[in-house]
Design a protein around this motif. Sequence first.
Motif, PDB file in Angstrom:
ATOM      1  N   GLY A 153      14.071   8.258  19.724  1.00 22.39           N
ATOM      2  CA  GLY A 153      13.268   8.716  18.612  1.00 22.39           C
ATOM      3  C   GLY A 153      11.805   8.376  18.872  1.00 22.39           C
ATOM      4  N   HIS A 188      10.636  14.539  18.145  1.00 17.90           N
ATOM      5  CA  HIS A 188      10.403  15.419  16.996  1.00 17.90           C
ATOM      6  C   HIS A 188      11.705  16.082  16.579  1.00 17.90           C
ATOM      7  N   SER A 189      12.034  15.992  15.314  1.00 15.04           N
ATOM      8  CA  SER A 189      13.286  16.537  14.795  1.00 15.04           C
ATOM      9  C   SER A 189      13.445  18.017  15.149  1.00 15.04           C
ATOM     10  N   GLY A 190      14.582  18.346  15.712  1.00 10.56           N
ATOM     11  CA  GLY A 190      14.903  19.729  16.051  1.00 10.56           C
ATOM     12  C   GLY A 190      14.516  20.151  17.441  1.00 10.56           C
ATOM     13  N   GLU A 206      22.255  18.340  15.543  1.00 13.19           N
ATOM     14  CA  GLU A 206      21.339  17.244  15.869  1.00 13.19           C
ATOM     15  C   GLU A 206      21.212  16.317  14.672  1.00 13.19           C
ATOM     16  N   SER A 207      21.112  15.026  14.955  1.00 12.10           N
ATOM     17  CA  SER A 207      20.892  14.046  13.897  1.00 12.10           C
ATOM     18  C   SER A 207      20.034  12.915  14.430  1.00 12.10           C
ATOM     19  N   THR A 208      19.330  12.250  13.522  1.00 12.53           N
ATOM     20  CA  THR A 208      18.545  11.065  13.852  1.00 12.53           C
ATOM     21  C   THR A 208      19.220   9.868  13.204  1.00 12.53           C
ATOM     22  N   THR A 270      15.860   3.736  16.745  1.00 14.87           N
ATOM     23  CA  THR A 270      15.995   5.072  16.183  1.00 14.87           C
ATOM     24  C   THR A 270      16.120   6.065  17.330  1.00 14.87           C
ATOM     25  N   ILE A 272      17.936  10.034  18.797  1.00 22.97           N
ATOM     26  CA  ILE A 272      18.328  11.406  18.497  1.00 22.97           C
ATOM     27  C   ILE A 272      19.670  11.690  19.173  1.00 22.97           C
TER      28      ILE A 272
END
Length: 279
Positions: A153, A188-190, A206-208, A270, A272
């Motif tokens: 992350g 970055h998310s996604g 996808e998840s964080t 954190t 991904i």
Amino acid sequence: MNACDPSLQWGNSFRLVASEKWKAKSAAMGRDVTMALVEHARPMPGMQVLDLASGTGEPAITLASRVGPEGQVTALDLNGDLLQIAAQRAADRGFTNFATQQADAHHLPFADRSFDLVTSRFGVMFFGRPQRALSEASRVLKPGCRACLLAWGPFEQPYWASTMGVVVQHVGGPALLPDGPNPFRFAHSGSLSAEMRRAGFIDVEESTITVPWTWPGSVEEVWEQARAVSTPFLPLLQRVPTEKWSAINADVHASIAKYAVGDQIAFGATVILASGHRA
């Protein structure tokens, strides 16, 4: 975390010694991250598994414990020296279903539809051409089977902020070279799931998540380990004037100490998680 871009090779003796010196404590610190990926991947007895950017052997060794003697796990990395460490670790645990392969993830030396599962822990960020490497992962998967990936992350989290972040505060400039290897490439998310879709994967998720990231030792040890094995930050560390190291070390130790719990350093990480199926 360094299997596919030659610029990230840990081939010199310094990093190999560091990897060997800290392998037990590094494995302990990464155990919860490894288990998060393994549980997400859901390996089953008898599966043929390929682990990309396997380095010194995780999650490949844990996966070998799950697929059983009727299954097989192949640990792939560009660095043969690290794979020797992985092979010895697997042998020490008595696994006969564990193999290593020195190769480039962009050009996998396997036939189409060879594997039931592909994994990579902290590797996908360093692929020189992620879409190419992920397309290769899809090619060697059997139809309907999954690739499961784990990446860092953001930089702004306890482990990195209390180590390399402190160095940046002292010397200024970027933490990483703009065109260099970037552990946070998919923070970055996604962004990682989008790369998987571009490579042809379907049903992408996808998840964080945040998991324990605990060093079983002292403040001084974890800082020594971080400096020794965090290859992408070498240009930053090399910018530090000799006369500044004393103050930097003191500030890093103080920053890390905030996360001390007894005789451990409990950072938290954190990360991904992303997965997708071969069509």
